[in-house]
Motif scaffolding. Sequence first.
Motif, short mmCIF file in Angstrom:
data_model
loop_
_atom_site.label_atom_id
_atom_site.label_comp_id
_atom_site.label_asym_id
_atom_site.label_seq_id
_atom_site.Cartn_x
_atom_site.Cartn_y
_atom_site.Cartn_z
N ASN A 48 0.82 -1.10 0.19
CA ASN A 48 -0.13 0.02 0.08
C ASN A 48 0.90 1.25 0.05
N THR A 49 1.71 1.30 0.87
CA THR A 49 2.87 2.58 0.76
C THR A 49 3.47 2.60 -0.71
N GLY A 50 4.02 1.45 -1.31
CA GLY A 50 4.55 1.50 -2.48
C GLY A 50 3.74 2.22 -3.45
N LEU A 51 2.35 1.47 -3.57
CA LEU A 51 1.68 1.88 -4.57
C LEU A 51 1.23 3.48 -4.29
N ARG A 52 0.94 4.00 -3.15
CA ARG A 52 0.64 5.30 -2.90
C ARG A 52 1.97 6.16 -3.33
N ASP A 53 3.11 5.68 -3.14
CA ASP A 53 4.14 6.45 -3.74
C ASP A 53 4.22 6.64 -5.36
N LYS A 54 3.97 5.42 -5.77
CA LYS A 54 4.12 5.26 -7.41
C LYS A 54 2.93 6.00 -8.04
N PHE A 55 1.90 5.99 -7.60
CA PHE A 55 0.62 6.36 -7.67
C PHE A 55 0.69 8.16 -7.84
N GLY A 56 1.35 8.55 -6.77
CA GLY A 56 1.26 9.97 -6.46
C GLY A 56 2.38 10.66 -7.30
N GLU A 57 3.29 9.92 -8.15
CA GLU A 57 4.14 10.36 -9.03
C GLU A 57 3.69 10.63 -10.46
N ARG A 58 2.29 9.87 -10.82
CA ARG A 58 2.16 9.73 -12.22
C ARG A 58 0.86 10.29 -12.33
N PHE A 100 -3.09 10.60 -14.12
CA PHE A 100 -4.15 9.71 -14.43
C PHE A 100 -4.17 8.76 -15.43
N HIS A 101 -3.84 9.23 -16.57
CA HIS A 101 -3.65 8.51 -17.74
C HIS A 101 -2.44 7.49 -17.69
N GLU A 102 -1.56 7.95 -16.99
CA GLU A 102 -0.28 7.16 -17.07
C GLU A 102 -0.63 5.74 -15.99
N VAL A 103 -1.35 5.85 -15.09
CA VAL A 103 -1.74 4.94 -14.09
C VAL A 103 -2.75 4.01 -14.92
N VAL A 104 -3.60 4.73 -15.59
CA VAL A 104 -4.68 3.93 -16.18
C VAL A 104 -4.23 2.91 -17.33
N SER A 105 -3.55 3.51 -18.20
CA SER A 105 -3.30 2.85 -19.58
C SER A 105 -1.80 2.93 -19.60
N GLY A 106 -1.15 4.10 -19.74
CA GLY A 106 0.19 4.24 -20.35
C GLY A 106 1.28 3.40 -19.63
N GLU A 107 1.44 3.42 -18.18
CA GLU A 107 2.73 2.85 -17.79
C GLU A 107 2.32 1.96 -16.45
N ARG A 108 0.98 1.16 -16.54
CA ARG A 108 0.68 0.60 -15.41
C ARG A 108 1.43 -0.81 -15.50
N ASP A 109 2.05 -1.28 -16.50
CA ASP A 109 2.67 -2.60 -16.40
C ASP A 109 4.22 -2.21 -15.92
N LEU A 110 4.49 -1.00 -16.27
CA LEU A 110 6.16 -0.65 -15.82
C LEU A 110 5.98 -0.24 -14.27
N LEU A 111 4.78 0.62 -13.92
CA LEU A 111 4.72 0.71 -12.61
C LEU A 111 4.71 -0.56 -11.74
N MET A 112 3.87 -1.65 -12.03
CA MET A 112 4.01 -2.73 -11.28
C MET A 112 5.26 -3.41 -11.41
N THR A 113 6.08 -3.51 -12.24
CA THR A 113 7.50 -4.20 -12.45
C THR A 113 8.38 -3.31 -11.15
N GLU A 114 8.15 -1.95 -11.46
CA GLU A 114 9.22 -1.19 -10.69
C GLU A 114 8.77 -1.44 -9.34
N LEU A 115 7.76 -1.47 -9.00
CA LEU A 115 6.93 -1.75 -7.52
C LEU A 115 7.46 -3.34 -6.99
N THR A 116 7.27 -4.35 -7.70
CA THR A 116 7.54 -5.41 -7.38
C THR A 116 9.27 -5.51 -7.14
N ARG A 117 10.05 -5.05 -8.09
CA ARG A 117 11.46 -4.86 -7.81
C ARG A 117 11.78 -4.25 -6.55
#
Length: 290
Positions: free
Chosen positions: A120-130, A132-149
Amino acid sequence: MASRQFTVLLVVLGLIVLAYNSLFIVSETQRAVQLKFGEVVNPNVETGLHIKTPFVHTIRKFERRILTLDAPTQRYLTIEKKPLDVDYYAKWRVSETEKFYTATNGEEIRAEGLLAQRINTGLRDKFGERTFHEVVSGERDLLMTELTRDLNKITVREFGIELVDVRVKRIDLPTQVSQSVFDRMKSEREREAREHRSTGKEQAEKIRATADRQRTIIAANAYRDSEIIRGEGDAEASAIYAEAFSADPEFYAFVRSLEAYRKSFASKGDLLVVDTDDEFFRYLEQSGGK
């Protein structure tokens, strides 16, 4: 005799209890640690059959396979301060049994609670840097990969948990925000529709004006050509009449008189009052044909 049998039975029961508390099995789908009075003495017990000291050693077993954390929906804010309701899940497994035991007491529920807090903390930080469009479509896969790593380094170090993957199942706007977004989308589509209609009307007027102009030009050209042809025909007819008249003027005058008689007396009810000496009856009076 009876007391001897009772003693043998007690010994057998004691051996069974001793064997039960001394032998344990670690299966292929499990990981285990061995404790001595609550302290870890063997952090990685191998699979198979083992012996332990009863009432001294304790065995804690954990799931070796990948587990799923299905987290409840959480709300995060984008860089534009737009709230989003996010439903996600995570795949994880125990990587270091000793650290996992000391951090979570070997309880999967507690481990999932700690893991959910980190995610939850990681997602809050990642979403706060992007946006709405990037979160919904453009960079969601990249966001999840970075968060997992990034989170995997923390969870392995602190909890002995390997974070295999984090995936978003659904991203929704809050109910109160969704309606305003839908209304705005509707107004934008209506505006685009009005623009298309006005553009279509403008093009239709241009096409209609062009067609009217071409029709007027075609009609004018046709009228001009018809007048030219009619004039040429009249001129040719006049020439023919003049040639015929010059060949025998008297005969031509006679034929014209007969045509005049025919038209004048076409009906039995026709009545014509003229002087008998009038030029109209000239050929009727001259029976000799002079």
